[in-house]
Scaffold this motif. Structure first.
Motif, short mmCIF file in Angstrom:
data_model
loop_
_atom_site.label_atom_id
_atom_site.label_comp_id
_atom_site.label_asym_id
_atom_site.label_seq_id
_atom_site.Cartn_x
_atom_site.Cartn_y
_atom_site.Cartn_z
N LEU A 159 0.83 -1.20 0.00
CA LEU A 159 0.00 0.00 0.00
C LEU A 159 0.86 1.24 0.00
O LEU A 159 1.90 1.30 0.64
N ARG A 160 0.43 2.26 -0.73
CA ARG A 160 1.20 3.49 -0.77
C ARG A 160 0.27 4.68 -0.60
O ARG A 160 -0.83 4.70 -1.11
N LEU A 161 0.72 5.64 0.16
CA LEU A 161 0.01 6.91 0.30
C LEU A 161 1.01 7.98 -0.02
O LEU A 161 1.95 8.21 0.72
N LEU A 162 0.89 8.62 -1.17
CA LEU A 162 1.89 9.54 -1.66
C LEU A 162 1.86 10.84 -0.89
O LEU A 162 0.82 11.47 -0.77
N SER A 218 -7.00 -2.09 4.74
CA SER A 218 -6.63 -1.41 3.49
C SER A 218 -6.20 -2.44 2.46
O SER A 218 -5.81 -3.56 2.80
N GLU A 219 -6.28 -2.05 1.19
CA GLU A 219 -5.88 -2.98 0.14
C GLU A 219 -5.44 -2.24 -1.11
O GLU A 219 -5.81 -1.09 -1.35
N GLU A 220 -4.63 -2.92 -1.90
CA GLU A 220 -4.20 -2.40 -3.19
C GLU A 220 -4.08 -3.55 -4.16
O GLU A 220 -3.41 -4.55 -3.89
N GLU A 221 -4.77 -3.44 -5.31
CA GLU A 221 -4.69 -4.46 -6.35
C GLU A 221 -5.05 -3.85 -7.68
O GLU A 221 -5.96 -3.03 -7.77
N HIS A 271 -7.27 1.40 -1.77
CA HIS A 271 -8.24 1.62 -0.70
C HIS A 271 -7.48 1.68 0.62
O HIS A 271 -6.84 0.70 1.02
N VAL A 272 -7.53 2.84 1.27
CA VAL A 272 -6.80 3.04 2.51
C VAL A 272 -7.76 3.43 3.63
O VAL A 272 -8.58 4.34 3.46
#
Length: 248
Positions: free
Chosen positions: A2-5, A213-216, A221-222
């Motif tokens: 997961l990334r939050l820039l 949270s998820e990332e795909e 989605h955070v």
């Protein structure tokens, strides 16, 4: 992963429009909720003292104010009012200005013929819960503590809270535009941020719940908290970026 820039863009300012507006006033003394439905216009929200809802509609074509095309409907039941922008519609605009041979741009979006700006400035009592939906237009406002939902299909949603805190359960959505929200630096809040084709950007120090949270593929989605958590702020920008900024 997961990334939050941690990256912030410059917040755009609302263009000040010259020219005459079509104005309407509604009594809010017996209301508890207001829903505004805008078809074409950008909506600028202003919370004020008093018991009246005042709407100023500015519709400009190639720099010339047009006043014969604005229409709102008003319904009220059980303390809830619904104000709907009946016209102008995109179909009316295309029919009326379709033969000029010029590019049509409505609130920054290009269509077929003329350059058109349509804005609804809505001044409403600061104690009245309010919900906004737009189709083509943006939604903009500052310190709207009774705003419960802001939903735009094509427009950006820009909300600034630098003097007051948001509603305890705020939902912000744009399908094709950016969601840009500014919050007090010390606000305790729980965030739910979702995009499918954009990025999530913030300069807050967020505590991310990696289990929820998820990332795909394109999805990000955070779920996170700031300053220990608190009010729920749920932001979705399906095809664009979400910005969560510290108030300066």
């Amino acid at each position: 992963m997961l990334r939050l820039l941690l990256c912030i863009a410059t917040l755009g300012s609302t263009v000040q429009l010259m020219g005459q507006s079509t104005n309407q006033t509604f009594d809010a003394a017996n209301l508890t909720e207001l829903k505004l439905e805008a078809k074409l216009s950008e909506v600028v929200l202003v919370a004020v003292e008093g018991n009246e809802i005042e709407i100023a509609h500015t519709f400009i074509v190639n720099g010339e104010p047009i006043q014969d095309i604005s229409e709102l409907s008003y319904t009220e039941a059980d303390g809830r009012a619904v104000i709907t922008e009946v016209s102008p519609t995109m179909e009316q605009i295309e029919e009326r200005w379709q033969n000029s041979g010029r590019v049509l741009e409505v609130n920054g979006q290009q269509f077929q013929n003329e350059v058109i700006t349509s804005v609804l400035e809505v001044r409403f009592p600061s104690w009245l819960d309010i919900e906004i939906e737009t189709e083509y237009g943006a939604i903009k406002g500052e310190n709207l503590s009774t705003l419960t939902r802001a939903n735009s299909k094509y427009g950006v949603v820009e909300l600034v809270f630098d003097e007051r805190i948001p509603h305890e359960d705020l939902v912000v959505f744009s399908k094709y535009g950016e969601v840009d929200i500014t919050l007090p630096e010390n606000l305790g809040a729980d965030l739910v941020l979702t995009t499918e084709y954009g990025n999530l950007l913030s300069d807050f120090d967020l505590d991310i719940d990696t289990d929820r949270s998820e990332e795909e593929d394109h999805l990000q989605h955070v779920e996170a908290s700031m300053n220990g958590g608190g009010s729920l702020i749920n932001c979705t920008a399906t095809y664009s970026n979400i910005y969560v900024r510290k108030a300066k």
